[in-house]
Design a protein around this motif. Structure first.
Motif, mmCIF file in Angstrom:
data_model
loop_
_atom_site.group_PDB
_atom_site.id
_atom_site.type_symbol
_atom_site.label_atom_id
_atom_site.label_comp_id
_atom_site.label_asym_id
_atom_site.label_seq_id
_atom_site.Cartn_x
_atom_site.Cartn_y
_atom_site.Cartn_z
ATOM 1 N N LEU A 111 2.083 -6.986 15.204
ATOM 2 C CA LEU A 111 1.317 -7.211 14.037
ATOM 3 C C LEU A 111 -0.027 -6.177 14.062
ATOM 4 C CD1 LEU A 111 0.151 -9.178 11.921
ATOM 5 C CD2 LEU A 111 -0.651 -10.586 13.741
ATOM 6 N N GLU A 112 -0.366 -5.767 15.349
ATOM 7 C CA GLU A 112 -1.607 -4.910 15.371
ATOM 8 C C GLU A 112 -1.260 -3.641 14.566
ATOM 9 O OE1 GLU A 112 -4.504 -4.031 18.237
ATOM 10 O OE2 GLU A 112 -4.000 -5.868 19.580
ATOM 11 N N SER A 113 -0.124 -3.120 14.946
ATOM 12 C CA SER A 113 0.378 -1.752 14.235
ATOM 13 C C SER A 113 0.534 -1.915 12.642
ATOM 14 C CB SER A 113 1.617 -1.384 15.094
ATOM 15 O OG SER A 113 2.674 -2.137 14.596
ATOM 16 N N ARG A 114 0.886 -3.125 12.271
ATOM 17 C CA ARG A 114 1.254 -3.198 10.764
ATOM 18 C C ARG A 114 -0.218 -3.427 10.192
ATOM 19 N NH1 ARG A 114 6.339 -7.661 10.318
ATOM 20 N NH2 ARG A 114 8.024 -6.045 10.837
ATOM 21 N N LEU A 115 -0.878 -4.159 10.858
ATOM 22 C CA LEU A 115 -2.380 -4.333 10.177
ATOM 23 C C LEU A 115 -3.024 -2.876 10.231
ATOM 24 C CD1 LEU A 115 -3.613 -7.641 11.976
ATOM 25 C CD2 LEU A 115 -3.210 -7.168 9.476
ATOM 26 N N LYS A 116 -2.914 -1.931 11.107
ATOM 27 C CA LYS A 116 -3.470 -0.926 10.944
ATOM 28 C C LYS A 116 -2.860 0.182 10.019
ATOM 29 C CE LYS A 116 -3.850 3.065 14.277
ATOM 30 N NZ LYS A 116 -5.301 3.720 14.170
ATOM 31 N N GLU A 117 -1.657 -0.056 9.817
ATOM 32 C CA GLU A 117 -0.900 0.645 8.673
ATOM 33 C C GLU A 117 -1.433 0.195 7.290
ATOM 34 O OE1 GLU A 117 3.809 1.790 7.400
ATOM 35 O OE2 GLU A 117 3.330 0.099 8.229
ATOM 36 N N TYR A 118 -1.611 -1.106 7.231
ATOM 37 C CA TYR A 118 -2.234 -1.805 6.048
ATOM 38 C C TYR A 118 -3.489 -1.268 5.931
ATOM 39 C CZ TYR A 118 -4.824 -5.538 3.578
ATOM 40 O OH TYR A 118 -5.694 -6.185 2.625
ATOM 41 N N SER A 119 -4.500 -1.275 6.823
ATOM 42 C CA SER A 119 -5.797 -0.852 6.661
ATOM 43 C C SER A 119 -5.946 0.766 6.179
ATOM 44 C CB SER A 119 -6.404 -1.299 7.878
ATOM 45 O OG SER A 119 -7.991 -0.914 7.877
ATOM 46 N N GLU A 120 -5.024 1.421 7.097
ATOM 47 C CA GLU A 120 -5.576 2.929 6.994
ATOM 48 C C GLU A 120 -4.715 3.752 6.199
ATOM 49 O OE1 GLU A 120 -5.674 3.892 11.241
ATOM 50 O OE2 GLU A 120 -7.264 2.486 11.629
ATOM 51 N N THR A 121 -3.526 3.525 5.737
ATOM 52 C CA THR A 121 -2.625 4.261 4.901
ATOM 53 C C THR A 121 -3.405 4.286 3.495
ATOM 54 O OG1 THR A 121 -1.032 2.366 4.305
ATOM 55 C CG2 THR A 121 -0.430 3.976 6.336
ATOM 56 N N GLU A 122 -2.934 5.422 2.842
ATOM 57 C CA GLU A 122 -3.557 5.649 1.442
ATOM 58 C C GLU A 122 -3.094 4.487 0.291
ATOM 59 O OE1 GLU A 122 -3.408 8.677 -2.114
ATOM 60 O OE2 GLU A 122 -2.653 9.335 -0.177
ATOM 61 N N ASN A 123 -1.736 4.157 0.550
ATOM 62 C CA ASN A 123 -1.459 3.005 -0.253
ATOM 63 C C ASN A 123 -1.496 1.487 0.158
ATOM 64 O OD1 ASN A 123 -0.722 4.827 -2.534
ATOM 65 N ND2 ASN A 123 1.439 5.136 -1.545
ATOM 66 N N HIS A 124 -2.077 1.600 1.282
ATOM 67 C CA HIS A 124 -2.251 0.170 2.157
ATOM 68 C C HIS A 124 -1.137 -0.568 2.164
ATOM 69 C CE1 HIS A 124 -6.448 1.087 2.088
ATOM 70 N NE2 HIS A 124 -6.547 1.463 0.591
ATOM 71 N N VAL A 125 -0.031 0.169 2.902
ATOM 72 C CA VAL A 125 1.219 -0.522 3.044
ATOM 73 C C VAL A 125 1.287 -1.999 3.593
ATOM 74 C CG1 VAL A 125 3.293 -0.257 4.184
ATOM 75 C CG2 VAL A 125 2.335 1.790 3.135
ATOM 76 N N GLY A 126 1.802 -2.953 2.902
ATOM 77 C CA GLY A 126 1.915 -4.246 3.282
ATOM 78 C C GLY A 126 0.977 -5.104 2.742
ATOM 79 N N LYS A 127 0.338 -4.669 1.578
ATOM 80 C CA LYS A 127 -0.556 -5.544 0.777
ATOM 81 C C LYS A 127 -0.080 -6.810 0.353
ATOM 82 C CE LYS A 127 -1.629 -2.904 -2.770
ATOM 83 N NZ LYS A 127 -0.985 -1.767 -2.382
ATOM 84 N N SER A 128 0.990 -7.236 0.237
ATOM 85 C CA SER A 128 1.619 -8.265 -0.230
ATOM 86 C C SER A 128 1.771 -9.089 1.010
ATOM 87 C CB SER A 128 2.895 -8.239 -0.843
ATOM 88 O OG SER A 128 4.032 -7.624 0.044
ATOM 89 N N TYR A 129 1.678 -8.451 2.126
ATOM 90 C CA TYR A 129 2.021 -9.204 3.747
ATOM 91 C C TYR A 129 0.642 -9.674 3.996
ATOM 92 C CZ TYR A 129 6.504 -6.795 3.650
ATOM 93 O OH TYR A 129 7.663 -6.489 3.456
ATOM 94 N N PHE A 130 -0.357 -8.971 3.868
ATOM 95 C CA PHE A 130 -1.651 -9.181 4.479
ATOM 96 C C PHE A 130 -2.974 -9.524 3.568
ATOM 97 C CE2 PHE A 130 0.721 -6.140 7.369
ATOM 98 C CZ PHE A 130 1.395 -7.104 8.124
ATOM 99 N N SER A 131 -2.941 -9.139 2.308
ATOM 100 C CA SER A 131 -4.027 -9.295 1.711
ATOM 101 C C SER A 131 -4.689 -10.666 1.294
ATOM 102 C CB SER A 131 -3.879 -8.457 0.410
ATOM 103 O OG SER A 131 -2.882 -9.339 -0.392
#
Length: 752
Positions: A111-131
């Motif tokens: 979960l931490e790695s997915r949240l990091k990807e959501y937070s730091e990637t340009e397109n904020h990958v996983g917006k529909s999962y975490f926003s």
């Protein structure tokens, strides 16, 4: 000879099933700053992980957390997303957007790695999962301590208190069976406390009862992350009654017809009354006590066996028994003569064992008892969550297809209340609401009405008994479900046997007089047992539906001086004979079936043409249609106000004046109609005077679910539909036989 008119049974071959046309949908929550939001969630999950490391729980394979969603987001719509993409399992619902949850230790890094990807990637990958997640944090300690216990901790921290401890439900099996119990036991002993009982609730929560210093209770919650809630133990309450008795000469007793039987959990029955002994199946002593005051249990048993018209029977010199009783004693007296009862844990385990052992032969279980707040001695009813016992009764009812009949409870210190506010305004206090487990959804809660009146009586004829606790139940449900005679009281407080309930006393030849909802409930238990006995293969849904459908509000209630009579009488007082037989002008149809998800089930019934063609009643009501639908949904008390997980939606189709089928809007219903979303009872009453024809009408049902009801789940239900002449003059039943008699079978009944 009176003509028999058994109810019509709708054959399964006549039921039409088709697919629904509903589509699902979803949405994405948008934020202005996904980076900061993601970093906040990462810090939240780190604090949850740190809490797990410092907890005294011996197992470290999962963490418990509080999750809060963004504004207008709902957990019931996002819980699958959370499970699949965040590996977070929702356990308890605090409100629509806040809940308690669990995540396994092995999934936190993912979960931490997915949240990091959501937070730091340009397109904020996983917006529909975490926003849509607003916050993740450890469950605050204060949120896990009940308000009444917090008050004791603040004001009297050194007091020893009886507490009930409830774990989170998502514990590994080893921890659930042994781990948490052993740890709490050890903790209590180290702090001069004592563990007194435990059991695993049907929801999977471990419930532990004990006695401990108030301040230590808070320390316990701080140390153990697995504790979901700790509260003061509610007191199991049995009304303390005083015997008023009389004697009667020897009487004859008719033979008992049938095999109706009821189990009572009460104070025990006397063996000194030969008129009762023959009808006691067995006496089970489930509590170790110095002694026992068996007056209450004996009164309850007599009301089940001989019902409420005892004095009329004695006047004729002949008693009619209606049922047998299995007597399970759960109350006793200590060395001082004070009442003692089983702890909740022992009571739950006993009820489970009894139902498991006897459900094939005994389908009805009477509980003329309830739980009160240990501080106020008033109702322990909680509007945010059903009691553990009520949830357990619902689970047992569904599992074993049985009915629990529960008294609504008596108002404590009635005359103290009446000294400040007159009857019936004293009911305005919330403290006069029903006692748990009366908020049970699948079972029957019984209040009391005054069926006798004399000068000096407090309640008028067929008004609510002044002591009878009122609704609503949990989440605004209509409670009590029904009412029956439980006696009346005087304005002075002096007892008057002429307006009291009556039963056989503790010795042969004695009549006992008393009042209470405890003595209304056994009449309904006796009715339910007879219906199970007389209708082969009847389900608990059908028996409950019959008792509700054929209940009416007494006409005298038009003069009752409170706005909501249904808070007191529910659906009214049942008529047992109507449960078994239609009338000339009022014909009833019965159907039991099941409904799958994404399906419509259409249940047809015939309206005879005579009701539409009677020209003598132009511009007057020509037809009344009454329907009662009852189902036994899966329930989950962890979901708080979303306790019931299945709802049935009804539509009514009529034959219009042009002969075509038309779907009606269910508006303009009679006052006694009831449709509360996710409450498993629907009552519909509607009158018609124009724009309809005789022919094949129907009710159509559709099921909706919430939370994790399996996709292949099918919901059992019972429906009763009555077609009635409002003027009570036409032969509705005979006309149905003449027009379509071959279409319907009649209800099989065991004759008496």
């Amino acid at each position: 000879m009176t003509q028999e008119r058994p109810h019509f049974v709708i054959a399964k071959d006549n039921i039409h099933v088709r697919d629904t046309d509903f589509d699902g949908g979803g949405s994405t929550y948008r934020r202005n700053d996904y980076y900061s939001h993601g970093q906040t969630l990462i810090q939240g999950i780190k604090s949850v992980q740190q809490r797990m490391r410092t907890s005294s729980d011996y197992f470290k394979d999962r963490s418990f957390l509080e999750i809060r969603l963004a504004s207008e987001e709902k957990l019931k719509e996002r819980y699958k997303n959370l499970l699949l993409n965040s590996r977070i399992t929702i356990l308890d619902l605090v409100n629509e957007s806040v809940g308690y949850a669990a995540i396994k230790a092995e999934d936190i890094a993912l979960l931490e790695s997915r949240l990091k990807e959501y937070s730091e990637t340009e397109n904020h990958v996983g917006k529909s999962y975490f926003s849509f997640i607003e916050e993740i944090r450890p469950v605050p300690v204060q949120n896990r301590i009940s308000a009444n216990l917090r008050k004791v901790i603040e004001e009297r921290p050194t007091d020893y208190v009886k507490v009930s401890i409830e774990s989170f439900s998502s514990l590994p099996s080893e921890a659930r069976e042994y781990g948490i119990l052993n740890q709490i036991d050890s903790f209590m002993k180290q702090n001069q406390g004592e563990l007194t009982g435990s059991y695993i609730h049907s929801t999977g929560n471990v419930v532990i009862e004990g006695k401990v210093m108030a301040s230590i209770a808070q320390t316990m919650v701080e140390d153990f992350d697995s504790i979901r809630n700790i509260e003061l133990t509610s007191k199991l309450f049995l009304p303390r009654v005083e015997s008023l008795s009389d004697n009667f000469p020897e009487v004859k007793i008719k033979p008992l017809e049938g095999n109706a039987a009821v189990c009572i959990f009460d104070s025990g029955t006397t063996s000194n009354n030969d008129l009762l002994n023959e009808y006691i199946i067995d006496r089970i002593q489930a509590i170790n006590s110095h002694g026992a005051n068996k007056y209450h249990g004996t009164f309850v048993a007599s009301r089940i066996i001989f019902r409420d018209k005892l004095l009329d029977q004695l006047a004729r010199g002949e008693l009619t028994p209606f049922a047998k009783v299995l007597d399970v004693r759960v109350f006793g007296t200590d060395q001082n003569g004070d009442d003692i009862g089983l702890d909740e844990s022992d009571l739950v385990k006993l009820v489970r064992k009894t139902v498991h052992n006897f459900h094939r032969n005994i389908r009805v279980y009477n509980l003329s008892l309830g739980f009160v707040n240990p501080i106020t001695d008033e109702t322990a009813l909680d509007d945010s969550q059903v009691s553990r016992l009520a949830a357990e009764l619902d689970n047992l009812s569904k599992t074993y297809d049985v009915i629990f009949v529960v008294s609504s409870g008596n108002i404590n210190s009635l005359y103290n209340k009446l000294g400040n506010v007159p009857y019936p305004q004293h009911f305005s206090e919330d403290s006069t609401r029903i006692l748990p487990p009366g908020e049970s959804f699948l079972n029957i809660t019984v209040g009391s009405i005054a069926t006798n009146f004399q000068i000096g009586a407090l309640a008028e004829l067929n008004h609510p008994s002044p002591f009878s606790r009122r609704g609503p139940g949990f989440a605004g449900t209509r409670k009590p479900d029904i009412v029956c005679d439980g006696g009346n009281v005087t304005t002075s407080g002096h007892r008057d046997v002429r307006i009291a309930a009556s039963a056989l006393g503790e010795n042969t030849g004695d009549i006992a007089y008393d009042v209470g909802t405890s003595f209304a409930a056994p009449i309904i238990s006796s009715y339910a047992a007879e219906l199970f006995d007389r209708i082969p293969d009847a389900s608990s849904n059908l028996v409950k539906a019959q008792l509700i459908h054929f209940s009416t509000i007494p006409t005298e209630m038009s003069t009752f001086n409170r706005p909501n009579k249904f808070e007191h009488l529910g659906f009214g007082e049942p008529n047992l004979s109507l449960c078994l037989e239609s009338l000339k002008s009022k014909a009833s149809y019965i159907f039991e079936g099941s409904i799958a998800q994404q399906k419509y089930v259409k249940i047809p019934f015939w309206v005879p043409s005579i009701l539409a063609s009677d020209a003598s009643r132009n511009n007057r009501k020509k037809l009344k249609v009454r329907a009662t639908i009852v189902w036994n949904p899966p329930t989950d008390r962890r979901k708080f106000t979303e306790y019931s997980l299945v709802h049935l939606w009804p539509n009514l189709f009529k034959v219009g004046a042009n002969g075509n089928e038309e779907m009606l809007q269910l508006t303009g219903l009679e006052e006694c109609s009831y449709r509360e979303k996710f409450c498993p009872v629907i009552r519909i009453e509607k009158q018609f005077e124009r724009s309809f024809s005789g022919g094949l009408w129907s009710f159509q049902l559709r099921m909706s679910t919430r939370w994790d009801v399996p996709e292949d789940y099918e919901q059992d239900f019972a429906i009763i539909v009555s077609v009635e002449d409002p003027d009570d003059t036409l032969d509705v039943y005979g006309e149905i036989i003449n027009e379509v008699g071959i279409r319907y079978q009649t209800l099989s009944r065991v004759s008496r």
